[in-house]
Design a protein around this motif. Structure first.
Motif, PDB file in Angstrom:
ATOM      1  N   ALA A   1       0.832  -1.208   0.000  1.00 50.47           N
ATOM      2  CA  ALA A   1       0.000   0.000   0.000  1.00 50.47           C
ATOM      3  C   ALA A   1       0.867   1.259   0.000  1.00 50.47           C
ATOM      4  N   LYS A   2       1.954   1.254   0.786  1.00 52.54           N
ATOM      5  CA  LYS A   2       2.847   2.423   0.814  1.00 52.54           C
ATOM      6  C   LYS A   2       3.509   2.627  -0.544  1.00 52.54           C
ATOM      7  N   ILE A   3       3.978   1.559  -1.147  1.00 50.13           N
ATOM      8  CA  ILE A   3       4.626   1.674  -2.455  1.00 50.13           C
ATOM      9  C   ILE A   3       3.649   2.230  -3.485  1.00 50.13           C
ATOM     10  N   CYS A   4       2.419   1.728  -3.461  1.00 51.83           N
ATOM     11  CA  CYS A   4       1.419   2.229  -4.412  1.00 51.83           C
ATOM     12  C   CYS A   4       1.076   3.693  -4.157  1.00 51.83           C
ATOM     13  N   SER A   5       1.044   4.088  -2.909  1.00 50.08           N
ATOM     14  CA  SER A   5       0.779   5.497  -2.581  1.00 50.08           C
ATOM     15  C   SER A   5       1.882   6.403  -3.117  1.00 50.08           C
ATOM     16  N   TYR A   6       3.132   5.987  -2.893  1.00 49.50           N
ATOM     17  CA  TYR A   6       4.253   6.757  -3.435  1.00 49.50           C
ATOM     18  C   TYR A   6       4.211   6.783  -4.958  1.00 49.50           C
ATOM     19  N   ALA A   7       3.928   5.634  -5.566  1.00 48.26           N
ATOM     20  CA  ALA A   7       3.887   5.562  -7.031  1.00 48.26           C
ATOM     21  C   ALA A   7       2.818   6.506  -7.585  1.00 48.26           C
ATOM     22  N   GLN A   8       1.662   6.517  -6.955  1.00 42.96           N
ATOM     23  CA  GLN A   8       0.588   7.395  -7.399  1.00 42.96           C
ATOM     24  C   GLN A   8       0.968   8.866  -7.211  1.00 42.96           C
ATOM     25  N   GLY A   9       1.520   9.197  -6.067  1.00 40.72           N
ATOM     26  CA  GLY A   9       1.911  10.584  -5.814  1.00 40.72           C
ATOM     27  C   GLY A   9       2.987  11.068  -6.771  1.00 40.72           C
ATOM     28  N   LEU A  10       3.986  10.236  -7.019  1.00 40.50           N
ATOM     29  CA  LEU A  10       5.048  10.638  -7.942  1.00 40.50           C
ATOM     30  C   LEU A  10       4.540  10.729  -9.375  1.00 40.50           C
ATOM     31  N   ALA A  11       3.596   9.857  -9.740  1.00 40.24           N
ATOM     32  CA  ALA A  11       2.996   9.955 -11.075  1.00 40.24           C
ATOM     33  C   ALA A  11       2.235  11.277 -11.216  1.00 40.24           C
ATOM     34  N   LEU A  12       1.547  11.684 -10.153  1.00 42.30           N
ATOM     35  CA  LEU A  12       0.836  12.970 -10.185  1.00 42.30           C
ATOM     36  C   LEU A  12       1.818  14.144 -10.296  1.00 42.30           C
ATOM     37  N   ILE A  13       2.911  14.075  -9.559  1.00 37.23           N
ATOM     38  CA  ILE A  13       3.923  15.136  -9.643  1.00 37.23           C
ATOM     39  C   ILE A  13       4.505  15.180 -11.044  1.00 37.23           C
ATOM     40  N   ARG A  14       4.822  14.019 -11.595  1.00 39.76           N
ATOM     41  CA  ARG A  14       5.400  13.947 -12.955  1.00 39.76           C
ATOM     42  C   ARG A  14       4.440  14.548 -13.983  1.00 39.76           C
ATOM     43  N   THR A  15       3.170  14.153 -13.915  1.00 37.43           N
ATOM     44  CA  THR A  15       2.170  14.635 -14.874  1.00 37.43           C
ATOM     45  C   THR A  15       1.926  16.131 -14.720  1.00 37.43           C
ATOM     46  N   THR A  16       1.746  16.580 -13.497  1.00 39.15           N
ATOM     47  CA  THR A  16       1.487  18.000 -13.263  1.00 39.15           C
ATOM     48  C   THR A  16       2.695  18.842 -13.649  1.00 39.15           C
ATOM     49  N   SER A  17       3.874  18.347 -13.362  1.00 41.01           N
ATOM     50  CA  SER A  17       5.095  19.058 -13.736  1.00 41.01           C
ATOM     51  C   SER A  17       5.159  19.257 -15.247  1.00 41.01           C
ATOM     52  N   ALA A  18       4.820  18.211 -15.984  1.00 39.92           N
ATOM     53  CA  ALA A  18       4.834  18.310 -17.452  1.00 39.92           C
ATOM     54  C   ALA A  18       3.763  19.278 -17.943  1.00 39.92           C
ATOM     55  N   GLU A  19       2.574  19.214 -17.350  1.00 40.01           N
ATOM     56  CA  GLU A  19       1.474  20.094 -17.765  1.00 40.01           C
ATOM     57  C   GLU A  19       1.751  21.559 -17.453  1.00 40.01           C
ATOM     58  N   LYS A  20       2.378  21.813 -16.305  1.00 48.82           N
ATOM     59  CA  LYS A  20       2.614  23.190 -15.858  1.00 48.82           C
ATOM     60  C   LYS A  20       3.988  23.727 -16.256  1.00 48.82           C
ATOM     61  N   GLY A  21       4.824  22.862 -16.826  1.00 48.30           N
ATOM     62  CA  GLY A  21       6.161  23.295 -17.213  1.00 48.30           C
ATOM     63  C   GLY A  21       7.082  23.537 -16.038  1.00 48.30           C
TER      64      GLY A  21
END
Length: 107
Positions: A19-39
């Protein structure tokens, strides 16, 4: 629940790790996606180093995650990294058994 998987402290620990690994994976995926969208150009290895060096999150898993991001900068999700998948795979039955028990108990 799967009768072949004992519901003991080790199973709970395995389920929690997944569960912890999946939480980190989801959070980092959100950071990666938002970072790309917002530059923002947020580099995940640097984010993980920042978290590890801070006073809030000191999990040893962050080193594994950072190394996975460094090994494959185009990695879309931590769960696809071989080292991370190797942590989750042997514990999936434990995770499923714990979740199934929680569901059957109405939790």
């Amino acid at each position: 629940p799967d009768a072949r998987v004992p519901l003991d402290a080790a199973s709970l620990e395995g389920a929690l790790l997944c569960a912890k690994i999946c939480s980190y994976a989801q959070g980092l995926a959100l950071i990666r996606t938002t970072s790309a969208e917002k530059g923002w150009a947020a580099a995940l290895p640097e984010v993980l180093d920042c978290w590890r060096g801070g006073c809030i999150i000191r999990a040893g898993l962050l080193t594994v995650f950072r190394d996975a991001c460094l090994a494959d900068p185009a990695l879309e999700n931590l769960l696809l990294a071989p080292a991370v998948a190797a942590l989750v795979a042997p514990r999936l039955a434990q995770w499923r058994a714990v979740v199934a028990l929680a569901v059957t108990r109405g939790l």
